[in-house]
Design a protein around this motif. Sequence first.
Motif, PDB file in Angstrom:
ATOM      1  N   PHE A  66       0.869  -1.179   0.000  1.00 46.14           N
ATOM      2  CA  PHE A  66       0.000   0.000   0.000  1.00 46.14           C
ATOM      3  C   PHE A  66       0.900   1.220   0.000  1.00 46.14           C
ATOM      4  O   PHE A  66       1.515   1.565   1.009  1.00 46.14           O
ATOM      5  N   ASN A  67       1.003   1.858  -1.152  1.00 48.01           N
ATOM      6  CA  ASN A  67       1.904   2.987  -1.354  1.00 48.01           C
ATOM      7  C   ASN A  67       1.064   4.257  -1.427  1.00 48.01           C
ATOM      8  O   ASN A  67       0.317   4.459  -2.389  1.00 48.01           O
ATOM      9  N   ARG A  68       1.192   5.097  -0.418  1.00 45.25           N
ATOM     10  CA  ARG A  68       0.271   6.214  -0.204  1.00 45.25           C
ATOM     11  C   ARG A  68       0.833   7.530  -0.752  1.00 45.25           C
ATOM     12  O   ARG A  68       1.877   7.998  -0.319  1.00 45.25           O
ATOM     13  N   PHE A  69       0.122   8.123  -1.698  1.00 45.33           N
ATOM     14  CA  PHE A  69       0.511   9.402  -2.285  1.00 45.33           C
ATOM     15  C   PHE A  69      -0.506  10.450  -1.834  1.00 45.33           C
ATOM     16  O   PHE A  69      -1.535  10.653  -2.469  1.00 45.33           O
ATOM     17  N   SER A  70      -0.189  11.104  -0.729  1.00 51.41           N
ATOM     18  CA  SER A  70      -1.111  12.063  -0.141  1.00 51.41           C
ATOM     19  C   SER A  70      -0.836  13.471  -0.665  1.00 51.41           C
ATOM     20  O   SER A  70      -0.204  13.647  -1.700  1.00 51.41           O
ATOM     21  N   ASP A  71      -1.283  14.501   0.081  1.00 55.43           N
ATOM     22  CA  ASP A  71      -1.211  15.859  -0.445  1.00 55.43           C
ATOM     23  C   ASP A  71       0.224  16.341  -0.650  1.00 55.43           C
ATOM     24  O   ASP A  71       0.531  16.990  -1.650  1.00 55.43           O
ATOM     25  N   GLY A  72       1.126  16.024   0.294  1.00 54.64           N
ATOM     26  CA  GLY A  72       2.520  16.425   0.119  1.00 54.64           C
ATOM     27  C   GLY A  72       3.140  15.818  -1.117  1.00 54.64           C
ATOM     28  O   GLY A  72       3.845  16.493  -1.890  1.00 54.64           O
ATOM     29  N   GLU A  73       2.867  14.530  -1.333  1.00 55.00           N
ATOM     30  CA  GLU A  73       3.394  13.853  -2.525  1.00 55.00           C
ATOM     31  C   GLU A  73       2.756  14.403  -3.794  1.00 55.00           C
ATOM     32  O   GLU A  73       3.385  14.445  -4.854  1.00 55.00           O
ATOM     33  N   PHE A  74       1.496  14.840  -3.679  1.00 55.84           N
ATOM     34  CA  PHE A  74       0.832  15.450  -4.832  1.00 55.84           C
ATOM     35  C   PHE A  74       1.614  16.666  -5.320  1.00 55.84           C
ATOM     36  O   PHE A  74       1.874  16.818  -6.518  1.00 55.84           O
ATOM     37  N   PHE A  75       2.008  17.549  -4.381  1.00 58.76           N
ATOM     38  CA  PHE A  75       2.772  18.732  -4.773  1.00 58.76           C
ATOM     39  C   PHE A  75       4.128  18.344  -5.358  1.00 58.76           C
ATOM     40  O   PHE A  75       4.601  18.963  -6.315  1.00 58.76           O
ATOM     41  N   MET A  76       4.758  17.340  -4.786  1.00 61.28           N
ATOM     42  CA  MET A  76       6.043  16.891  -5.308  1.00 61.28           C
ATOM     43  C   MET A  76       5.897  16.295  -6.703  1.00 61.28           C
ATOM     44  O   MET A  76       6.725  16.543  -7.584  1.00 61.28           O
TER      45      MET A  76
ATOM     46  N   ILE B 165       4.677  26.253   2.693  1.00 59.47           N
ATOM     47  CA  ILE B 165       4.623  26.740   1.312  1.00 59.47           C
ATOM     48  C   ILE B 165       4.208  25.573   0.418  1.00 59.47           C
ATOM     49  O   ILE B 165       4.764  24.471   0.506  1.00 59.47           O
ATOM     50  N   THR B 166       3.232  25.816  -0.433  1.00 60.25           N
ATOM     51  CA  THR B 166       2.859  24.852  -1.460  1.00 60.25           C
ATOM     52  C   THR B 166       2.726  25.614  -2.764  1.00 60.25           C
ATOM     53  O   THR B 166       1.844  26.449  -2.921  1.00 60.25           O
ATOM     54  N   GLY B 167       3.645  25.362  -3.677  1.00 57.51           N
ATOM     55  CA  GLY B 167       3.647  26.103  -4.930  1.00 57.51           C
ATOM     56  C   GLY B 167       3.919  27.571  -4.670  1.00 57.51           C
ATOM     57  O   GLY B 167       4.932  27.942  -4.077  1.00 57.51           O
ATOM     58  N   ASP B 168       2.983  28.427  -5.078  1.00 55.90           N
ATOM     59  CA  ASP B 168       3.154  29.870  -4.871  1.00 55.90           C
ATOM     60  C   ASP B 168       2.333  30.370  -3.681  1.00 55.90           C
ATOM     61  O   ASP B 168       2.145  31.574  -3.492  1.00 55.90           O
ATOM     62  N   ARG B 169       1.855  29.449  -2.869  1.00 58.44           N
ATOM     63  CA  ARG B 169       1.033  29.807  -1.715  1.00 58.44           C
ATOM     64  C   ARG B 169       1.826  29.628  -0.432  1.00 58.44           C
ATOM     65  O   ARG B 169       2.440  28.579  -0.213  1.00 58.44           O
ATOM     66  N   SER B 170       1.810  30.637   0.444  1.00 60.52           N
ATOM     67  CA  SER B 170       2.482  30.560   1.739  1.00 60.52           C
ATOM     68  C   SER B 170       1.485  30.959   2.821  1.00 60.52           C
ATOM     69  O   SER B 170       0.795  31.980   2.700  1.00 60.52           O
TER      70      SER B 170
ATOM     71  N   SER C 157       6.816   5.314   8.013  1.00 59.94           N
ATOM     72  CA  SER C 157       6.296   6.624   8.404  1.00 59.94           C
ATOM     73  C   SER C 157       7.361   7.647   8.041  1.00 59.94           C
ATOM     74  O   SER C 157       8.033   8.200   8.909  1.00 59.94           O
ATOM     75  N   ALA C 158       7.536   7.907   6.759  1.00 61.11           N
ATOM     76  CA  ALA C 158       8.693   8.684   6.311  1.00 61.11           C
ATOM     77  C   ALA C 158       8.391   9.563   5.105  1.00 61.11           C
ATOM     78  O   ALA C 158       9.225   9.689   4.210  1.00 61.11           O
ATOM     79  N   SER C 159       7.197  10.177   5.076  1.00 58.97           N
ATOM     80  CA  SER C 159       6.859  11.079   3.983  1.00 58.97           C
ATOM     81  C   SER C 159       7.100  10.394   2.634  1.00 58.97           C
ATOM     82  O   SER C 159       6.823   9.207   2.485  1.00 58.97           O
ATOM     83  N   ALA C 160       7.643  11.122   1.659  1.00 62.38           N
ATOM     84  CA  ALA C 160       7.847  10.550   0.335  1.00 62.38           C
ATOM     85  C   ALA C 160       8.928   9.474   0.316  1.00 62.38           C
ATOM     86  O   ALA C 160       8.979   8.656  -0.603  1.00 62.38           O
ATOM     87  N   LEU C 161       9.796   9.456   1.325  1.00 62.65           N
ATOM     88  CA  LEU C 161      10.773   8.378   1.422  1.00 62.65           C
ATOM     89  C   LEU C 161      10.067   7.031   1.523  1.00 62.65           C
ATOM     90  O   LEU C 161      10.567   6.018   1.028  1.00 62.65           O
ATOM     91  N   SER C 162       8.894   7.024   2.138  1.00 61.71           N
ATOM     92  CA  SER C 162       8.098   5.797   2.204  1.00 61.71           C
ATOM     93  C   SER C 162       7.761   5.294   0.803  1.00 61.71           C
ATOM     94  O   SER C 162       7.807   4.089   0.536  1.00 61.71           O
ATOM     95  N   ASN C 163       7.407   6.226  -0.085  1.00 64.52           N
ATOM     96  CA  ASN C 163       7.055   5.844  -1.453  1.00 64.52           C
ATOM     97  C   ASN C 163       8.218   5.174  -2.169  1.00 64.52           C
ATOM     98  O   ASN C 163       8.047   4.168  -2.871  1.00 64.52           O
ATOM     99  N   TYR C 164       9.420   5.729  -1.979  1.00 59.60           N
ATOM    100  CA  TYR C 164      10.600   5.152  -2.628  1.00 59.60           C
ATOM    101  C   TYR C 164      10.881   3.753  -2.090  1.00 59.60           C
ATOM    102  O   TYR C 164      11.165   2.818  -2.856  1.00 59.60           O
ATOM    103  N   ILE C 165      10.818   3.607  -0.775  1.00 57.72           N
ATOM    104  CA  ILE C 165      11.124   2.321  -0.146  1.00 57.72           C
ATOM    105  C   ILE C 165      10.104   1.265  -0.533  1.00 57.72           C
ATOM    106  O   ILE C 165      10.460   0.121  -0.858  1.00 57.72           O
ATOM    107  N   ILE C 166       8.831   1.629  -0.512  1.00 60.96           N
ATOM    108  CA  ILE C 166       7.786   0.657  -0.837  1.00 60.96           C
ATOM    109  C   ILE C 166       7.857   0.243  -2.293  1.00 60.96           C
ATOM    110  O   ILE C 166       7.717  -0.945  -2.627  1.00 60.96           O
TER     111      ILE C 166
END
Length: 281
Positions: A24-34, A48-53, A201-210
Amino acid sequence: MTKTFTGEFDKFLNKLKNGENFAFNRFSDGEFFMLQNQHLVLAENYFITGDRSMPGHYPKEEQKEFVPGVHKEQHKRLIKAFRFRKKGHYKGICAREDVGKDNHQWLLDIHGPGDDEHLTFANLLINANYKRYVDEMLPLYKERDVIYVVNESADLNGLPFKVKKDFRIGSNCIVNNIHTIDEVMEYLDKVNAKDYLILCSASALSNYIIHEGYNKFENNTFIDVGSNLSPYLGEKIQGWKVNRGYLTSYWLNSGSPYGDRVDYWHDDPNTPQQSSTPILA
């Protein structure tokens, strides 16, 4: 057939009960921006997300920064993980009501046509499903050899299951802990892992590992648990009390609406009015 929030939870719960390995590889809002190659910062007093702070509070364990053009390797790894297809590798994606119709469609376009079977909800193990996660899924972890990729400040003694091997990551792990990917792969190879449960439990690092882990070691189960174990991780992990409504609803009786939040699949006619701007939880 339209996917449902409870039906998808049941699917993965039954896989665990039956000893069927999956990812189960989870792409949530942070990964969406990445994935969109937008600037992303979670800092102590703002994000900060894109041009929004905007103002925000993120303790050390949650702080991160992704800079387009600088972190090219991370972006490449994330795109590769998102496009990866293999039987048993499931991708959780943001709901329309979180990122808006157009952004949700963008995710589907990046995934490409077909293989809807291996798409599911990014919020599968949280929000309205969280109580069931604690009551029904967590007890199953006791039956497996568990590896956990988790923050360096976490205290594992409060977990309701034993961890056989942990790999510690620090702040901005998506940049600073790329080496952890190889360390996890080397360990799995060394122990000839079979039917292990690898939690991340490692943000986008989880995606790489999984992604890399399930590609090489498919006889094991990989789950991106995100923040859902944070209340078990001791007094040094406190960010969930500020930024995770589903957790404060369950553990602190805060009344946050995320405690009852149900996601809808993109072809479900009951889908509520979508947001036009992604929400960073």
